[in-house]
Motif scaffolding. Structure first.
Motif, mmCIF file in Angstrom:
data_model
loop_
_atom_site.group_PDB
_atom_site.id
_atom_site.type_symbol
_atom_site.label_atom_id
_atom_site.label_comp_id
_atom_site.label_asym_id
_atom_site.label_seq_id
_atom_site.Cartn_x
_atom_site.Cartn_y
_atom_site.Cartn_z
ATOM 1 N N GLY A 40 27.667 31.092 45.500
ATOM 2 C CA GLY A 40 28.077 32.319 44.821
ATOM 3 C C GLY A 40 29.525 32.640 45.138
ATOM 4 N N VAL A 41 30.219 33.223 44.144
ATOM 5 C CA VAL A 41 31.620 33.597 44.314
ATOM 6 C C VAL A 41 31.738 35.106 44.113
ATOM 7 C CG1 VAL A 41 33.976 33.126 43.558
ATOM 8 C CG2 VAL A 41 32.236 31.359 43.329
ATOM 9 N N PHE A 42 32.452 35.752 45.003
ATOM 10 C CA PHE A 42 32.510 37.212 45.006
ATOM 11 C C PHE A 42 33.938 37.697 45.211
ATOM 12 C CE2 PHE A 42 28.580 35.485 46.491
ATOM 13 C CZ PHE A 42 27.603 36.203 45.833
ATOM 14 N N ALA A 43 34.282 38.783 44.519
ATOM 15 C CA ALA A 43 35.611 39.396 44.658
ATOM 16 C C ALA A 43 35.574 40.677 43.841
ATOM 17 C CB ALA A 43 36.703 38.475 44.110
ATOM 18 N N LYS A 44 36.592 41.498 43.951
ATOM 19 C CA LYS A 44 36.700 42.604 43.002
ATOM 20 C C LYS A 44 37.061 41.993 41.654
ATOM 21 C CE LYS A 44 39.120 46.899 42.022
ATOM 22 N NZ LYS A 44 40.059 47.920 42.511
ATOM 23 N N SER A 45 36.316 42.379 40.619
ATOM 24 C CA SER A 45 36.465 41.719 39.319
ATOM 25 C C SER A 45 37.645 42.241 38.509
ATOM 26 C CB SER A 45 35.181 41.916 38.507
ATOM 27 O OG SER A 45 35.420 41.650 37.136
ATOM 28 N N PRO A 46 38.473 41.335 37.977
ATOM 29 C CA PRO A 46 39.552 41.769 37.089
ATOM 30 C C PRO A 46 39.028 42.251 35.732
ATOM 31 C CG PRO A 46 39.474 39.366 37.196
ATOM 32 C CD PRO A 46 38.464 39.877 38.178
ATOM 33 N N LEU A 47 37.831 41.817 35.370
ATOM 34 C CA LEU A 47 37.276 42.166 34.061
ATOM 35 C C LEU A 47 36.648 43.562 34.101
ATOM 36 C CD1 LEU A 47 36.642 41.154 31.168
ATOM 37 C CD2 LEU A 47 34.518 40.195 32.048
ATOM 38 N N THR A 48 35.974 43.888 35.199
ATOM 39 C CA THR A 48 35.241 45.154 35.284
ATOM 40 C C THR A 48 35.876 46.153 36.242
ATOM 41 O OG1 THR A 48 33.871 44.363 37.100
ATOM 42 C CG2 THR A 48 33.073 43.918 34.876
ATOM 43 N N GLY A 49 36.667 45.678 37.189
ATOM 44 C CA GLY A 49 37.267 46.557 38.193
ATOM 45 C C GLY A 49 36.297 46.982 39.276
ATOM 46 N N ILE A 50 35.087 46.403 39.252
ATOM 47 C CA ILE A 50 34.091 46.723 40.274
ATOM 48 C C ILE A 50 33.610 45.430 40.949
ATOM 49 C CG2 ILE A 50 33.352 48.963 39.390
ATOM 50 C CD1 ILE A 50 31.084 47.446 37.892
ATOM 51 N N PHE A 51 32.397 45.486 41.516
ATOM 52 C CA PHE A 51 31.847 44.336 42.246
ATOM 53 C C PHE A 51 31.758 43.110 41.334
ATOM 54 C CE2 PHE A 51 28.373 41.921 44.323
ATOM 55 C CZ PHE A 51 28.865 41.894 45.624
ATOM 56 N N ARG A 102 28.066 23.200 34.937
ATOM 57 C CA ARG A 102 27.631 24.391 35.665
ATOM 58 C C ARG A 102 28.819 25.316 35.892
ATOM 59 N NH1 ARG A 102 22.958 24.117 34.070
ATOM 60 N NH2 ARG A 102 22.814 26.103 35.126
ATOM 61 N N GLN A 103 28.600 26.599 35.689
ATOM 62 C CA GLN A 103 29.687 27.560 35.821
ATOM 63 C C GLN A 103 29.308 28.764 36.679
ATOM 64 O OE1 GLN A 103 29.143 26.035 32.770
ATOM 65 N NE2 GLN A 103 30.994 24.862 33.037
ATOM 66 N N ALA A 104 30.248 29.172 37.549
ATOM 67 C CA ALA A 104 30.208 30.523 38.093
ATOM 68 C C ALA A 104 30.932 31.320 37.015
ATOM 69 C CB ALA A 104 30.923 30.590 39.431
ATOM 70 N N GLY A 105 30.138 31.817 36.055
ATOM 71 C CA GLY A 105 30.724 32.201 34.772
ATOM 72 C C GLY A 105 31.249 33.617 34.665
ATOM 73 N N ARG A 106 30.507 34.562 35.230
ATOM 74 C CA ARG A 106 30.727 35.938 34.829
ATOM 75 C C ARG A 106 31.730 36.697 35.715
ATOM 76 N NH1 ARG A 106 27.178 38.707 31.077
ATOM 77 N NH2 ARG A 106 29.144 38.286 30.051
ATOM 78 N N THR A 107 32.204 37.771 35.189
ATOM 79 C CA THR A 107 33.120 38.738 35.838
ATOM 80 C C THR A 107 34.484 38.170 36.251
ATOM 81 O OG1 THR A 107 32.283 38.482 38.139
ATOM 82 C CG2 THR A 107 31.142 40.072 36.746
ATOM 83 N N GLY A 108 34.908 37.071 35.607
ATOM 84 C CA GLY A 108 36.303 36.627 35.763
ATOM 85 C C GLY A 108 36.712 36.085 37.118
ATOM 86 N N MET A 109 35.763 35.437 37.814
ATOM 87 C CA MET A 109 36.103 34.900 39.136
ATOM 88 C C MET A 109 37.138 33.771 39.061
ATOM 89 S SD MET A 109 34.474 36.767 41.374
ATOM 90 C CE MET A 109 34.999 38.073 40.281
ATOM 91 N N GLY A 110 37.185 33.098 37.891
ATOM 92 C CA GLY A 110 38.187 32.038 37.708
ATOM 93 C C GLY A 110 39.604 32.594 37.722
ATOM 94 N N ALA A 111 39.758 33.837 37.221
ATOM 95 C CA ALA A 111 41.086 34.460 37.224
ATOM 96 C C ALA A 111 41.513 34.799 38.651
ATOM 97 C CB ALA A 111 41.077 35.720 36.359
#
Lengths: 616, 178
Positions: A79-90, A184-193
């Motif tokens: 799992g990849v975690f950070a403050k999201s650039p897409l949502t501004g939250i978790f 396979r992708q860690a797809g959501r909430t813009g973790m790639g950015a």
């Protein structure tokens, strides 16, 4: 001694080019289990509130749980975690493939990335040896598949686990994903950015660290049983036609998002059904490491300009780039999925962004020139494929706008654009038309990471008929059901295992037992779900600290005021008052106040005393 | 060598999904710990669609046995399994270099040659990869059975061709009537 877990954390400061390795305390492992739990705790402890998600201040965390390397079904996840650039939250995104297992073999439980590298780099953890390498030959040149191939070739080892970003991540697209093992992708909430913002092109792992389990004999027997069950009736859907079986099922229910959620059925649904896919397009089913299911339905584009393209087609990618954009040409859909995976954008957000752009184009808010000369009307498959590239490379005005998601684009466009920007808290919605699924409407709206079906599976009681899917009644019962599943799903995301295996466990006690047999920490079902509740509450508190308000748990206006014009869900909308009532019931079921803020008592009960006084 | 024991571990590439559960089961059965690199069967994936698992093919005249400078490898004529005397093995890897199937590995910590022994040395004494494979893609078959199966399949294909030839004209007739 604790088993299962490797327990080592690497803190990597990319600005200072400094690496520190330490051990995670036993109570941290026990109280937060793995993946999601570790992400929630470490982001709460370490991240300064209010920072810009794409600045060096953000922290990117990569976690595994106690199971990779063992043969627990679907256990090779990270799992990849950070403050999201897409949502501004978790922000959180989970992927599988070989990376979880290779990270475990390499000897790390967690990686924390701080700062920003002065030039493009990639990480290679070679059997505990942590190396930061120059990535100038990859950055701007290789897509994620090529990056994976390049690293494996460089070290003459095709088993190296590689998670990489493509050009979308490099260009800080807010919908950028991280790709590994091609499909396979860690797809959501813009973790790639976030990876891109740190000049981090890829993570690579291999090693020889062994996994010991606490009770080997019992583990052998239970795991064998679970492997067989994971290939039994509980997972038939995922193995047989795969999730695209949803297409025709959802068509029957009138909850298949069509033309940017304007409708819930389509006359052409059959063309993108699991049934036709199996007959005409699937060439191989492949598995992630230690997965008995093998859900990857690899499809081959057989004719036209995209002939020869191969990608893994699941329902979410299929609906978003397919019927939601009015596209029923499988050749174009297969190609678009491959491009999303290679260049690195989330197929759900990507597809919904295409659909949004099509509607904006129809309304004249985007011109043909804005779209690179493409006639971006609903149903134009070639246009859809072209627009995916325009977003990944930010090469046109419209591509640039949508590269950062529908909420951002709608804010820029103004007018009534926000009404048809199909997101919640900034995250584009998955393939469920929510006017026709009222429990799902609640579950998706309150989801911690924004519009998401995987936080609490709230579509399930609607589809199964546990509740009347057209009504907002029985708010308390619905709320309790959503809470119950959400706490359990938080465990699944912390273990980390695949939700496709949720049905193979006899009960919660058995799900807890696998943890006990592997780690040696005693755990029963009740205690396990309490840990799940702790994790949900802590990530919720993270959101509150970042400024979350009750009204943010919302859904697009379309669901409240624009009913479908045909099919079994014709004429139904979400009643605003009933919706708010369900939200209140949910907050109450969680022990939160009317504004959705956890009470002191609840925080104490969950051992989250350290949060008290820190919620503004 | 007894006919009964001329067996091969056979993997069906159509069923194999590349899930690596065989590797986990193998290493756990032999070592008591999970470590895919110490599995005697190894998954191979060739993108985009090929998946397979490879292990010792129990050669009749095994090059690994012939080349070993320590003379620590020997073929059991009864079972066909090739055994390694770990007290003598010094990890020189000559056997790995000559094995045409890539079926031999060097143990990650002991640095000794390891290869499939059909789980003879494990508590279970039967191939754990077969037992744990979720797709039933792995089986242990006598060599004779393999050739019999191949003959059978070919004959069935031939018969199908004959049937097709005899049936197709009738079909056309039917279509013409409709």
């Amino acid at each position: 001694m604790v088993k299962g877990y490797i327990g080592k954390v690497a803190k990597i400061n990319l600005t200072k080019d400094k690496v520190e390795v330490g051990s995670l305390p036993e109570e941290y492992l026990r109280d937060y289990i793995g993946g999601y739990g570790f992400g929630a705790k470490t982001l709460w402890d370490e991240l300064k509130p209010g920072i810009d998600p794409l600045s060096p201040d953000n922290i990117l965390i990569v976690n595994i749980g106690p199971f990779p390397g063992t043969y627990l079904p679907t256990s090779s996840k990270y799992g990849v975690f950070a403050k999201s650039p897409l949502t501004g939250i978790f922000g959180m995104a989970i992927s599988s493939g070989s990376v979880g297992q290779q990270m475990r073999q390499a000897g790390l439980q967690q990686i924390q990335f701080y700062g920003k590298a002065s030039k493009p780099v990639y990480l290679f953890v070679d059997d505990g040896d942590i190396q930061i390498h120059d990535a100038k030959d990859m950055w701007g040149k290789l897509d994620s598949w090529q990056t994976e191939d390049r690293i494996r070739e460089e070290y003459h080892d095709e088993r190296i686990g590689v998670a990489a970003i493509g050009k979308a991540g490099e260009r800080l697209s807010h919908i950028a994903c991280i790709t590994n093992d091609r499909n396979r992708q860690a797809g959501r909430t813009g973790m790639g950015a976030v990876m891109g913002s740190k000049n981090l092109k890829a993570l690579a792992f291999r090693g020889t660290h062994e996994v010991e389990v606490a009770k080997p004999k019992e583990w052998k027997a239970l795991a064998l049983d679970l492997i067989k069950r994971a290939n039994g009736p509980a997972t038939l859907k995922y193995r047989d036609l795969g999730t695209p079986i949803n297409t025709l099922n959802f068509q029957k229910l009138g909850c298949l998002p069509v033309d940017n959620f304007r409708e819930g059925t389509s006359d052409q649904a059959i063309d993108i059904s699991g049934e036709v896919m199996a007959e005409k397009w699937v060439i191989k089913k492949a598995a992630c490491s230690c997965c008995p299911i093998a859900c990857d339905h690899l499809c081959l584009a057989r004719e036209g300009p995209y002939k020869g393209s191969i990608s893994s087609v699941d329902f979410e990618s299929l609906f978003a780039l397919g019927c939601c954009s009015g596209v029923y040409d499988m050749n174009a859909i297969i190609k678009a999925i491959e491009m999303c995976d290679r260049d690195g954008i989330d197929t759900i957000s990507g597809g919904i962004c295409v659909a949004f752009a099509m509607e904006a184009y129809e309304k004249g808010y985007l011109t043909r020139e804005d779209c690179g000369g493409v006639d971006l009307k609903f149903g134009n498959g070639d246009g859809m494929v072209s627009f995916v590239d325009q977003m990944c490379s930010r090469s046109t005005k419209a591509g640039e706008l949508l590269s950062d998601g529908t909420r951002f684009a709608a804010q820029k466009i103004g007018k009534d654009a926000m009404n048809f920007a199909m997101h919640s808290k900034g995250l584009e919605l998955p393939g469920y038309h929510l006017s026709a699924l009222k429990t799902a409407a609640l579950g998706f709206a309150v989801s911690i990471r924004g519009g998401c079906h995987l936080r609490n599976g709230a579509y399930s009681p609607d589809v199964k008929g546990t509740f009347d899917r057209f009504k907002e009644d029985k708010a308390d019962e619905r709320a309790k059901e959503v809470k119950k599943v959400e706490d359990n799903y938080a465990i699944i995301d912390s273990y980390i295992i695949c939700k496709f295996t949720r049905g193979i466990y006899k009960n919660d006690d058995e799900m807890a037992q696998v943890y006990e047999l592997v780690t040696g920490f005693p755990l029963d079902g009740k205690q396990m779900n309490k840990v799940g509740e702790r994790i949900v509450n802590l990530s919720k508190c993270f959101n509150i600290r970042e400024g979350w308000k009750r009204e943010d748990d919302g859904l697009p206006e379309r669901f409240f005021s624009e009913p479908q014009t045909k099919g079994p869900s014709k004429g139904v909308v979400i009643d605003r008052k009933g919706f708010e009532g369900m939200k209140s019931a949910y907050y109450a079921a969680r022990g939160w106040d009317e504004d959705g803020i956890p009470t002191k008592e609840k925080l104490k009960e969950l051992g989250l005393d350290f949060v008290i006084g820190k919620l503004k | 060598m007894s006919v009964k024991y001329q067996q091969l571990l056979v993997v069906d590439p159509a069923k194999c999904t590349g899930c690596e559960i065989c590797e986990a089961a193998c290493s756990f059965a032999h070592e008591g710990k999970f470590m895919a690199l110490n599995s005697r069967i190894q998954r191979i994936r060739i993108e985009p669609v090929i998946n397979y698992a490879m292990s010792c093919q129990f050669c009749t005249d095994p090059p690994c046995v012939a080349v070993c400078p320590q003379k620590c490898m020997a073929k059991d004529e009864r079972t066909g399994v090739i055994h390694v005397d770990e007290d003598k093995c010094d990890g020189c890897s000559f056997c790995i270099r000559v094995c045409p199937f890539g079926a031999i590995s060097l143990h990650t910590t002991r640095k000794k040659a390891i290869l499939c022994d059909l789980c003879e040395s494990t508590e279970e004494r039967e191939p754990q990869c077969i037992k744990y494979c979720p797709k039933e893609a792995i089986s242990l078959k006598p060599v004779n059975a393999l050739s019999q199966e191949a003959r059978r399949e070919q004959v069935l294909a031939l018969i199908k061709g004959i049937e097709k030839e005899t049936k197709e004209p009738q079909k056309e007739e039917g279509a013409a009537k409709a």
